[in-house]
Design an enzyme around this catalytic site. Structure first.
Site, mmCIF file in Angstrom:
data_model
loop_
_atom_site.group_PDB
_atom_site.id
_atom_site.type_symbol
_atom_site.label_atom_id
_atom_site.label_comp_id
_atom_site.label_asym_id
_atom_site.label_seq_id
_atom_site.Cartn_x
_atom_site.Cartn_y
_atom_site.Cartn_z
ATOM 1 N N ARG A 190 0.815 -1.216 0.000
ATOM 2 C CA ARG A 190 0.000 0.000 0.000
ATOM 3 C C ARG A 190 0.843 1.258 0.000
ATOM 4 N NH1 ARG A 190 -2.877 -0.850 5.448
ATOM 5 N NH2 ARG A 190 -0.765 -1.567 5.850
ATOM 6 N N GLN B 244 6.579 27.131 15.945
ATOM 7 C CA GLN B 244 6.197 27.420 14.575
ATOM 8 C C GLN B 244 6.660 26.299 13.653
ATOM 9 O OE1 GLN B 244 7.886 31.125 12.824
ATOM 10 N NE2 GLN B 244 5.795 31.872 13.072
ATOM 11 N N ASP B 245 5.784 25.893 12.724
ATOM 12 C CA ASP B 245 6.145 24.926 11.681
ATOM 13 C C ASP B 245 6.044 25.628 10.338
ATOM 14 O OD1 ASP B 245 6.513 22.869 13.475
ATOM 15 O OD2 ASP B 245 4.629 21.868 13.039
ATOM 16 N N ARG C 124 19.522 26.984 -1.072
ATOM 17 C CA ARG C 124 19.055 27.979 -0.107
ATOM 18 C C ARG C 124 20.025 27.988 1.068
ATOM 19 N NH1 ARG C 124 13.239 29.310 -0.505
ATOM 20 N NH2 ARG C 124 12.306 28.080 -2.165
ATOM 21 N N HIS D 193 21.777 30.081 6.111
ATOM 22 C CA HIS D 193 20.935 30.998 6.867
ATOM 23 C C HIS D 193 20.984 30.697 8.359
ATOM 24 C CE1 HIS D 193 18.303 31.212 2.995
ATOM 25 N NE2 HIS D 193 19.384 31.953 2.896
ATOM 26 N N LYS E 195 15.952 24.169 15.579
ATOM 27 C CA LYS E 195 14.977 23.675 14.609
ATOM 28 C C LYS E 195 15.147 22.191 14.369
ATOM 29 C CE LYS E 195 16.664 26.714 11.787
ATOM 30 N NZ LYS E 195 16.931 27.627 10.724
ATOM 31 N N TYR F 158 10.102 22.437 8.632
ATOM 32 C CA TYR F 158 10.872 22.966 9.748
ATOM 33 C C TYR F 158 9.961 23.170 10.952
ATOM 34 C CZ TYR F 158 13.244 24.761 5.553
ATOM 35 O OH TYR F 158 13.823 24.893 4.321
ATOM 36 N N ASP G 10 20.972 35.316 -1.117
ATOM 37 C CA ASP G 10 22.063 34.348 -1.062
ATOM 38 C C ASP G 10 23.207 34.730 -2.000
ATOM 39 O OD1 ASP G 10 20.742 32.945 0.892
ATOM 40 O OD2 ASP G 10 19.848 31.510 -0.496
#
Length: 187
Positions: free
Chosen positions: A23, A47-48, A59, A62, A71, A131, A167
């Site tokens: 499945r 926070q998500d 990316r 940071h 995180k 995140y 960036d």
């Protein structure tokens, strides 16, 4: 769920054991009891967020000033090469980095403590990165370092296909250390 320590103190990889059959699969992506044994409390995360990026997009790197943010990161769909740089002034591994792959096959996640820099490059067709963050987003506290800074010497999987203006114009590692008032001899 197995927990693997990395070469950077506090950076942990959580590796679940997905159950697969005809499945599809079922997998636990977070477990309070396991995380709490390592000092991580889910209630601390406020926070998500989720991002979607195309193949080759890079990316990062940071981070966040004013104490940083902890995180938990995972790749819900696709695959990404992730680089984490230690930017903790008091750390013996300041300026060192670890790299790992997060994907939707292994379903691993990584815990990144506060005052680290994180970047990723999409190695699959697309990557949905999720995140959980322990502080509310504050754009005025965002910091960045060039992904290709020679002092950090991160070996990315490929040249980036796209970079944000932020960036492209990110300062060097040396500039970040100077802005944080860290002695260059500590590098």
């Amino acid at each position: 769920m197995d927990v693997l320590e990395t070469d950077l103190t506090g950076v942990l990889q959580f590796r679940p054991s997905p159950h697969r059959d005809d499945r599809g699969f079922f997998s636990r992506t977070y477990d309070d009891a396991v995380a709490e044994r390592w000092g991580i409390v889910r209630a601390d995360f406020v926070q998500d967020s989720q991002s979607r990026s195309k193949h080759g997009v890079l990316r990062g790197l940071h981070g966040r000033s004013h104490g940083g943010e902890g995180k938990i990161i995972r790749c819900a769909h696709g695959s990404a090469f992730v680089a984490i740089v230690d930017a903790r002034p008091e750390s013996p591994t300041l300026g060192r980095h670890v790299t790992l792959t997060l994907d939707d096959e292994d379903m691993a996640s990584v815990y990144v403590p506060r005052r680290m820099l994180v970047g990723f490059q999409v190695t699959g067709e697309v990557a949905d990165m999720c995140y959980s963050i322990d502080r509310t987003h504050a754009p005025d506290e965002a910091i960045a370092v060039r992904y290709d800074d020679p002092e950090l010497a991160i070996t990315w999987p490929m040249p980036p296909t796209e970079l944000s203006d932020r960036d492209k114009n990110a300062p060097s590692w040396a500039d970040l250390l100077h802005s944080l008032d860290i002695d260059p001899a500590r590098r």
